[in-house]
Motif scaffolding. Structure first.
Motif, PDB file in Angstrom:
ATOM      1  N   TRP A  44      -0.089  10.181  -2.141  1.00 62.21           N
ATOM      2  CA  TRP A  44      -0.722  11.469  -2.350  1.00 62.21           C
ATOM      3  C   TRP A  44       0.258  12.592  -2.005  1.00 62.21           C
ATOM      4  O   TRP A  44       0.407  13.567  -2.748  1.00 62.21           O
ATOM      5  N   ASN A  45       0.944  12.461  -0.886  1.00 68.83           N
ATOM      6  CA  ASN A  45       1.921  13.476  -0.491  1.00 68.83           C
ATOM      7  C   ASN A  45       3.101  13.540  -1.455  1.00 68.83           C
ATOM      8  O   ASN A  45       3.683  14.613  -1.658  1.00 68.83           O
ATOM      9  N   LYS A  46       3.433  12.421  -2.060  1.00 71.55           N
ATOM     10  CA  LYS A  46       4.590  12.387  -2.956  1.00 71.55           C
ATOM     11  C   LYS A  46       4.259  12.932  -4.337  1.00 71.55           C
ATOM     12  O   LYS A  46       5.053  13.686  -4.924  1.00 71.55           O
ATOM     13  N   TYR A  47       3.103  12.557  -4.895  1.00 66.83           N
ATOM     14  CA  TYR A  47       2.799  12.890  -6.283  1.00 66.83           C
ATOM     15  C   TYR A  47       1.692  13.927  -6.450  1.00 66.83           C
ATOM     16  O   TYR A  47       1.636  14.580  -7.500  1.00 66.83           O
ATOM     17  N   LYS A  48       0.799  14.061  -5.475  1.00 71.74           N
ATOM     18  CA  LYS A  48      -0.347  14.967  -5.588  1.00 71.74           C
ATOM     19  C   LYS A  48      -1.103  14.750  -6.901  1.00 71.74           C
ATOM     20  O   LYS A  48      -1.510  15.696  -7.584  1.00 71.74           O
ATOM     21  N   LYS A  49      -1.289  13.488  -7.270  1.00 70.21           N
ATOM     22  CA  LYS A  49      -2.057  13.126  -8.451  1.00 70.21           C
ATOM     23  C   LYS A  49      -3.250  12.278  -8.022  1.00 70.21           C
ATOM     24  O   LYS A  49      -3.206  11.609  -6.986  1.00 70.21           O
ATOM     25  N   PRO A  50      -4.332  12.304  -8.814  1.00 66.08           N
ATOM     26  CA  PRO A  50      -5.490  11.479  -8.471  1.00 66.08           C
ATOM     27  C   PRO A  50      -5.083  10.024  -8.259  1.00 66.08           C
ATOM     28  O   PRO A  50      -4.190   9.513  -8.938  1.00 66.08           O
ATOM     29  N   ILE A  51      -5.749   9.361  -7.330  1.00 64.97           N
ATOM     30  CA  ILE A  51      -5.445   7.970  -7.002  1.00 64.97           C
ATOM     31  C   ILE A  51      -6.649   7.104  -7.341  1.00 64.97           C
ATOM     32  O   ILE A  51      -7.792   7.458  -7.034  1.00 64.97           O
ATOM     33  N   ILE A  52      -6.378   5.987  -7.980  1.00 65.60           N
ATOM     34  CA  ILE A  52      -7.392   4.962  -8.208  1.00 65.60           C
ATOM     35  C   ILE A  52      -6.917   3.682  -7.528  1.00 65.60           C
ATOM     36  O   ILE A  52      -5.795   3.226  -7.773  1.00 65.60           O
ATOM     37  N   ILE A  53      -7.736   3.140  -6.650  1.00 65.48           N
ATOM     38  CA  ILE A  53      -7.396   1.878  -5.993  1.00 65.48           C
ATOM     39  C   ILE A  53      -7.818   0.768  -6.948  1.00 65.48           C
ATOM     40  O   ILE A  53      -8.997   0.469  -7.102  1.00 65.48           O
ATOM     41  N   THR A  54      -6.841   0.177  -7.602  1.00 65.85           N
ATOM     42  CA  THR A  54      -7.099  -0.767  -8.686  1.00 65.85           C
ATOM     43  C   THR A  54      -7.331  -2.191  -8.198  1.00 65.85           C
ATOM     44  O   THR A  54      -7.882  -3.006  -8.946  1.00 65.85           O
ATOM     45  N   GLU A  55      -6.896  -2.506  -6.986  1.00 70.70           N
ATOM     46  CA  GLU A  55      -7.169  -3.810  -6.372  1.00 70.70           C
ATOM     47  C   GLU A  55      -7.205  -3.654  -4.865  1.00 70.70           C
ATOM     48  O   GLU A  55      -6.357  -2.984  -4.287  1.00 70.70           O
ATOM     49  N   ASN A  56      -8.180  -4.295  -4.242  1.00 70.33           N
ATOM     50  CA  ASN A  56      -8.240  -4.328  -2.790  1.00 70.33           C
ATOM     51  C   ASN A  56      -9.258  -5.382  -2.382  1.00 70.33           C
ATOM     52  O   ASN A  56     -10.335  -5.478  -2.967  1.00 70.33           O
ATOM     53  N   GLY A  57      -8.909  -6.184  -1.406  1.00 70.41           N
ATOM     54  CA  GLY A  57      -9.827  -7.210  -0.948  1.00 70.41           C
ATOM     55  C   GLY A  57      -9.140  -8.139   0.027  1.00 70.41           C
ATOM     56  O   GLY A  57      -8.077  -7.828   0.571  1.00 70.41           O
ATOM     57  N   VAL A  58      -9.744  -9.288   0.245  1.00 71.85           N
ATOM     58  CA  VAL A  58      -9.169 -10.292   1.139  1.00 71.85           C
ATOM     59  C   VAL A  58      -9.350 -11.679   0.531  1.00 71.85           C
ATOM     60  O   VAL A  58     -10.297 -11.923  -0.211  1.00 71.85           O
ATOM     61  N   CYS A  59      -8.437 -12.553   0.873  1.00 71.57           N
ATOM     62  CA  CYS A  59      -8.553 -13.961   0.498  1.00 71.57           C
ATOM     63  C   CYS A  59      -9.244 -14.662   1.664  1.00 71.57           C
ATOM     64  O   CYS A  59      -8.634 -14.887   2.708  1.00 71.57           O
ATOM     65  N   ASP A  60     -10.524 -14.983   1.494  1.00 74.15           N
ATOM     66  CA  ASP A  60     -11.322 -15.442   2.631  1.00 74.15           C
ATOM     67  C   ASP A  60     -12.383 -16.423   2.154  1.00 74.15           C
ATOM     68  O   ASP A  60     -13.380 -16.033   1.553  1.00 74.15           O
ATOM     69  N   GLU A  61     -12.173 -17.680   2.448  1.00 72.28           N
ATOM     70  CA  GLU A  61     -13.130 -18.699   2.027  1.00 72.28           C
ATOM     71  C   GLU A  61     -14.448 -18.587   2.768  1.00 72.28           C
ATOM     72  O   GLU A  61     -15.512 -18.883   2.230  1.00 72.28           O
TER      73      GLU A  61
END
Length: 222
Positions: free
Chosen positions: A117-134
């Motif tokens: 955000w500080n570098k580009y000041k463009k909208p951000i979309i978190i395209t992947e996030n999670g955990v590998c958890d059985e």
């Protein structure tokens, strides 16, 4: 594409898509991580990894309407990268919380959000996030932890316009096959039947009501 213009391939594709669909946002998905050193031997490899993955690679894809980023954890070096998948004993010796592949470090999502955000000041979309958890227990916590971090980031003025949890159902990993569990739904690879996990119900509540029950009875509104 109208011939070679001398522009980088990404920029050419961006221009082509915007010419065809001028009102549609075009962006990328950049795989982020927090790279850290556990000792003096890990300092240079960690700095090199950080520069390569977090600075050098994204600078080739700066012509975007939004900055897409994925995040899963912190990768320490001593001097080689330490993950639970490859070095479970080291993660345990360090006393680090982890999923079935990486060190669990939700604070790193905010670190990456601030950085880009500080570098580009463009909208951000978190395209992947999670955990590998059985077990699904860490996933329940992760949904709460990451939601709180994003909520705070938005409150601090970061333009987060979207969030995609990885994954809706258990998937096939590139080099690990169907053995690793990322899904909100359990998937039987033989029958293809899918069953919602407790984390799926929690995520559905957040998605539909913009509220999530955290720490027993407290509610956080989005």
């Amino acid at each position: 594409m109208g011939g070679h213009t001398g522009a980088p391939p990404h920029d050419q594709v961006y221009d082509y898509l915007k010419a065809r669909f001028p009102h549609h946002p075009v962006g990328i998905s950049h795989n982020c991580a927090v790279f850290a050193a556990e000792n003096i031997l890990g300092w240079f490899p960690a700095r090199l990894s950080d520069w390569w993955f977090m600075d050098y690679v994204p600078q080739h894809f700066e012509k975007v309407d939004f900055f897409g980023m994925s995040y899963y954890g912190r990768i320490s070096h001593d001097p080689l990268p330490i993950t639970y998948l490859n070095h479970p004993h080291k993660i345990k010796e360090l006393g680090r919380k982890h999923d079935d592949i990486w060190e669990y470090y939700p604070e790193g999502l905010r670190t990456c959000l601030d950085r880009y955000w500080n570098k580009y000041k463009k909208p951000i979309i978190i395209t992947e996030n999670g955990v590998c958890d059985e077990s699904d227990f860490l996933r329940l916590q992760a949904i709460q932890d990451y939601a709180a971090i994003i909520h705070q980031a938005i409150g601090d003025g970061i333009d987060v316009q979207g969030y995609y949890h990885w994954s809706t159902w258990d998937n096939v990993e590139w080099h690990l096959g169907p053995s690793m569990r990322f899904g909100l739904y359990q998937c039987d690879p033989r029958t293809r039947n899918r069953f919602m996990k407790p984390s799926g119900a929690l995520y559905a509540s957040l998605a539909h009501s913009k509220k999530i029950t955290v720490h027993k009875h407290a509610e956080m509104a989005f």
